[in-house]
Design a protein around this motif. Structure first.
Motif, PDB file in Angstrom:
ATOM      1  N   LEU A  29       0.846  -1.187   0.000  1.00  0.00           N
ATOM      2  CA  LEU A  29       0.000   0.000   0.000  1.00  0.00           C
ATOM      3  C   LEU A  29       0.878   1.231   0.000  1.00  0.00           C
ATOM      4  O   LEU A  29       1.768   1.372   0.838  1.00  0.00           O
ATOM      5  N   ILE A  30       0.669   2.115  -0.967  1.00  0.00           N
ATOM      6  CA  ILE A  30       1.481   3.316  -1.079  1.00  0.00           C
ATOM      7  C   ILE A  30       0.580   4.522  -1.316  1.00  0.00           C
ATOM      8  O   ILE A  30      -0.596   4.391  -1.644  1.00  0.00           O
ATOM      9  N   LEU A  31       1.152   5.710  -1.142  1.00  0.00           N
ATOM     10  CA  LEU A  31       0.412   6.917  -1.476  1.00  0.00           C
ATOM     11  C   LEU A  31       0.260   7.009  -2.984  1.00  0.00           C
ATOM     12  O   LEU A  31       1.179   6.692  -3.734  1.00  0.00           O
ATOM     13  N   ALA A  32      -0.916   7.439  -3.419  1.00  0.00           N
ATOM     14  CA  ALA A  32      -1.142   7.567  -4.858  1.00  0.00           C
ATOM     15  C   ALA A  32      -0.228   8.637  -5.427  1.00  0.00           C
ATOM     16  O   ALA A  32      -0.020   9.681  -4.827  1.00  0.00           O
ATOM     17  N   ASN A  33       0.358   8.373  -6.598  1.00  0.00           N
ATOM     18  CA  ASN A  33       1.227   9.363  -7.232  1.00  0.00           C
ATOM     19  C   ASN A  33       0.651   9.788  -8.570  1.00  0.00           C
ATOM     20  O   ASN A  33      -0.296   9.208  -9.072  1.00  0.00           O
ATOM     21  N   SER A  34       1.245  10.789  -9.131  1.00  0.00           N
ATOM     22  CA  SER A  34       0.687  11.392 -10.348  1.00  0.00           C
ATOM     23  C   SER A  34       0.659  10.425 -11.517  1.00  0.00           C
ATOM     24  O   SER A  34      -0.161  10.557 -12.421  1.00  0.00           O
ATOM     25  N   ASP A  35       1.555   9.426 -11.532  1.00  0.00           N
ATOM     26  CA  ASP A  35       1.584   8.476 -12.637  1.00  0.00           C
ATOM     27  C   ASP A  35       0.304   7.652 -12.719  1.00  0.00           C
ATOM     28  O   ASP A  35      -0.015   7.071 -13.764  1.00  0.00           O
ATOM     29  N   SER A  36      -0.425   7.578 -11.587  1.00  0.00           N
ATOM     30  CA  SER A  36      -1.644   6.763 -11.559  1.00  0.00           C
ATOM     31  C   SER A  36      -2.833   7.458 -12.187  1.00  0.00           C
ATOM     32  O   SER A  36      -3.864   6.831 -12.435  1.00  0.00           O
ATOM     33  N   TYR A  37      -2.688   8.762 -12.425  1.00  0.00           N
ATOM     34  CA  TYR A  37      -3.851   9.523 -12.865  1.00  0.00           C
ATOM     35  C   TYR A  37      -3.746   9.864 -14.351  1.00  0.00           C
ATOM     36  O   TYR A  37      -3.306  10.935 -14.733  1.00  0.00           O
ATOM     37  N   ASN A  38      -4.116   8.939 -15.174  1.00  0.00           N
ATOM     38  CA  ASN A  38      -4.154   9.203 -16.600  1.00  0.00           C
ATOM     39  C   ASN A  38      -5.379   8.523 -17.185  1.00  0.00           C
ATOM     40  O   ASN A  38      -5.952   7.612 -16.607  1.00  0.00           O
TER      41      ASN A  38
ATOM     42  N   LYS B  13     -12.718   8.245  -7.380  1.00  0.00           N
ATOM     43  CA  LYS B  13     -12.400   7.703  -8.698  1.00  0.00           C
ATOM     44  C   LYS B  13     -11.384   6.580  -8.548  1.00  0.00           C
ATOM     45  O   LYS B  13     -10.558   6.596  -7.634  1.00  0.00           O
ATOM     46  N   THR B  14     -11.451   5.623  -9.463  1.00  0.00           N
ATOM     47  CA  THR B  14     -10.577   4.451  -9.379  1.00  0.00           C
ATOM     48  C   THR B  14      -9.763   4.307 -10.661  1.00  0.00           C
ATOM     49  O   THR B  14     -10.264   4.524 -11.768  1.00  0.00           O
ATOM     50  N   PHE B  15      -8.499   3.936 -10.501  1.00  0.00           N
ATOM     51  CA  PHE B  15      -7.585   3.734 -11.612  1.00  0.00           C
ATOM     52  C   PHE B  15      -6.905   2.376 -11.446  1.00  0.00           C
ATOM     53  O   PHE B  15      -6.638   1.947 -10.325  1.00  0.00           O
ATOM     54  N   ILE B  16      -6.618   1.709 -12.550  1.00  0.00           N
ATOM     55  CA  ILE B  16      -5.943   0.419 -12.496  1.00  0.00           C
ATOM     56  C   ILE B  16      -4.881   0.370 -13.582  1.00  0.00           C
ATOM     57  O   ILE B  16      -5.131   0.741 -14.736  1.00  0.00           O
ATOM     58  N   GLU B  17      -3.684  -0.048 -13.205  1.00  0.00           N
ATOM     59  CA  GLU B  17      -2.561  -0.131 -14.133  1.00  0.00           C
ATOM     60  C   GLU B  17      -1.986  -1.539 -14.122  1.00  0.00           C
ATOM     61  O   GLU B  17      -1.695  -2.096 -13.055  1.00  0.00           O
ATOM     62  N   ASP B  18      -1.819  -2.101 -15.297  1.00  0.00           N
ATOM     63  CA  ASP B  18      -1.237  -3.428 -15.451  1.00  0.00           C
ATOM     64  C   ASP B  18       0.271  -3.277 -15.634  1.00  0.00           C
ATOM     65  O   ASP B  18       0.732  -2.622 -16.579  1.00  0.00           O
ATOM     66  N   LYS B  19       1.044  -3.876 -14.730  1.00  0.00           N
ATOM     67  CA  LYS B  19       2.500  -3.777 -14.778  1.00  0.00           C
ATOM     68  C   LYS B  19       3.136  -5.156 -14.958  1.00  0.00           C
ATOM     69  O   LYS B  19       4.103  -5.507 -14.291  1.00  0.00           O
ATOM     70  N   GLY B  20       2.548  -5.946 -15.816  1.00  0.00           N
ATOM     71  CA  GLY B  20       3.085  -7.272 -16.050  1.00  0.00           C
ATOM     72  C   GLY B  20       2.688  -8.238 -14.952  1.00  0.00           C
ATOM     73  O   GLY B  20       1.538  -8.691 -14.893  1.00  0.00           O
ATOM     74  N   TYR B  21       3.626  -8.556 -14.078  1.00  0.00           N
ATOM     75  CA  TYR B  21       3.340  -9.477 -12.981  1.00  0.00           C
ATOM     76  C   TYR B  21       2.658  -8.779 -11.799  1.00  0.00           C
ATOM     77  O   TYR B  21       2.347  -9.411 -10.793  1.00  0.00           O
ATOM     78  N   MET B  22       2.450  -7.487 -11.914  1.00  0.00           N
ATOM     79  CA  MET B  22       1.806  -6.731 -10.835  1.00  0.00           C
ATOM     80  C   MET B  22       0.711  -5.843 -11.410  1.00  0.00           C
ATOM     81  O   MET B  22       0.734  -5.507 -12.593  1.00  0.00           O
TER      82      MET B  22
END
Length: 306
Positions: free
Chosen positions: A3-12, A270-279
């Motif tokens: 669990l981490i703080l949301a960063n700007s990379d997550s908001y696209n 709002k919810t965002f989801i990013e696929d990072k391969g194995y994560m």
């Protein structure tokens, strides 16, 4: 799982999930969200930058000279409240999941976990704001002994003390669970006529007796690290021996004289989801601002039973 703080990379735009955002909007967090709304009723605003009215002394003035003279005009007055310029704060958390942790419904469970934590964070801030704004006094609620007072008489005076400060009687009381237990113990053991029976009043019945709209007992908990020794501990978000009286209304807007408000943007989360391969990274974020919108309108008691 991380669990981490949301960063700007997550908001696209590519990461935004309409489906999970809809799920987050429909997922309710009992108790925590109810107590948060009790302290600071939610108010939607149209943009991140907005204005709100802050009410203070002078809102209940009476004019003896409001009669218009022949060929004359009416008396001109100016609002005593102030208009505050404000900006919503962008808050959020990201949960990172390894492929080995993914199972049926993992996205929904992640959203639930994140929304619970974000709302608990908001409640902790609201309670801190409430405590900072309050003028406090101490009372002893016990069956007998030096310095004891009568719980319900103290609560009646507490409601009235808000009106003495701002002109409007408090319509809400928020009570810590220890204070609630002290009230019951003191009154059930009292020999005064009627107090034993009054000890068994529910919060709803007590609210009716006190002439207020709502009486709520807060039992919400949180985990924290003791800075003295680094140990993990649990405690009450609202100090369990505290009782607060203030004003709040459902369905408020930016001009309502509630003591506190929680301004938010749009539908909330709002919810965002990013696929990072194995994560995969799942983010839940929201824009909000907690604000005190009524000046000098909070009173509190710190209760002991010894």
């Amino acid at each position: 799982m991380k669990l981490i703080l949301a960063n700007s990379d997550s908001y696209n735009a590519s990461a935004f999930s309409a489906e999970l955002t809809g799920y987050a909007a429909g997922y309710k967090v009992p108790n925590v969200s109810d107590t948060l709304d009790f302290i600071a009723p939610p108010v939607p605003v149209p943009s991140r930058r907005f204005e709100y009215a802050k009410f203070g002394s002078g809102d209940l003035l009476v004019d003896a000279d409001d009669e218009r003279a022949v060929f004359g005009g009416f008396k001109t007055i100016k609002s005593d409240g102030t208009i505050e310029n404000a900006k919503l704060v962008h808050r959020g958390l990201t949960l990172e999941l390894d492929e080995d942790e993914m199972s049926s419904g993992y996205e929904q469970r992640a959203v639930e976990r994140l929304k619970k934590r974000l709302l608990r964070n908001e409640l902790a801030r609201a309670v801190s704001m409430l405590a900072t704004a309050a003028t406090n006094s101490s009372k002893k609620w016990m069956a007998s002994g030096t310095g004891k007072t009568t719980p319900d008489a103290d609560l009646i005076d507490l409601v009235k003390s808000v009106a003495d400060a701002c002109g409007i009687h408090a319509n809400r009381i928020l009570c810590g669970e220890s204070a609630w237990a002290y009230r019951y113990a003191a009154m059930v053991a009292s020999s005064a006529p009627g107090e034993g029976a009054s000890a068994k009043l529910t919060p709803e019945q007590l609210a009716q007796f006190l002439g207020i709209d709502e009486f709520r007992v807060s039992k919400e908990r949180y985990e924290y690290t003791d800075i003295s020794d680094g140990s993990k501990k649990k405690g009450n978000i609202l100090s369990s021996a505290k009782v607060f009286a203030f004003n709040g209304s459902k369905g408020v807007d930016i001009d309502d004289p509630s003591t506190f408000k929680r301004f938010h943007l749009g539908d909330g989360f709002k919810t965002f989801i990013e696929d990072k391969g194995y994560m995969k990274s799942i983010t839940v974020a929201h824009y909000s601002l907690l604000a005190q919108t009524g000046v000098g309108a909070v009173r509190s008691l710190t209760i002991s039973n010894s």
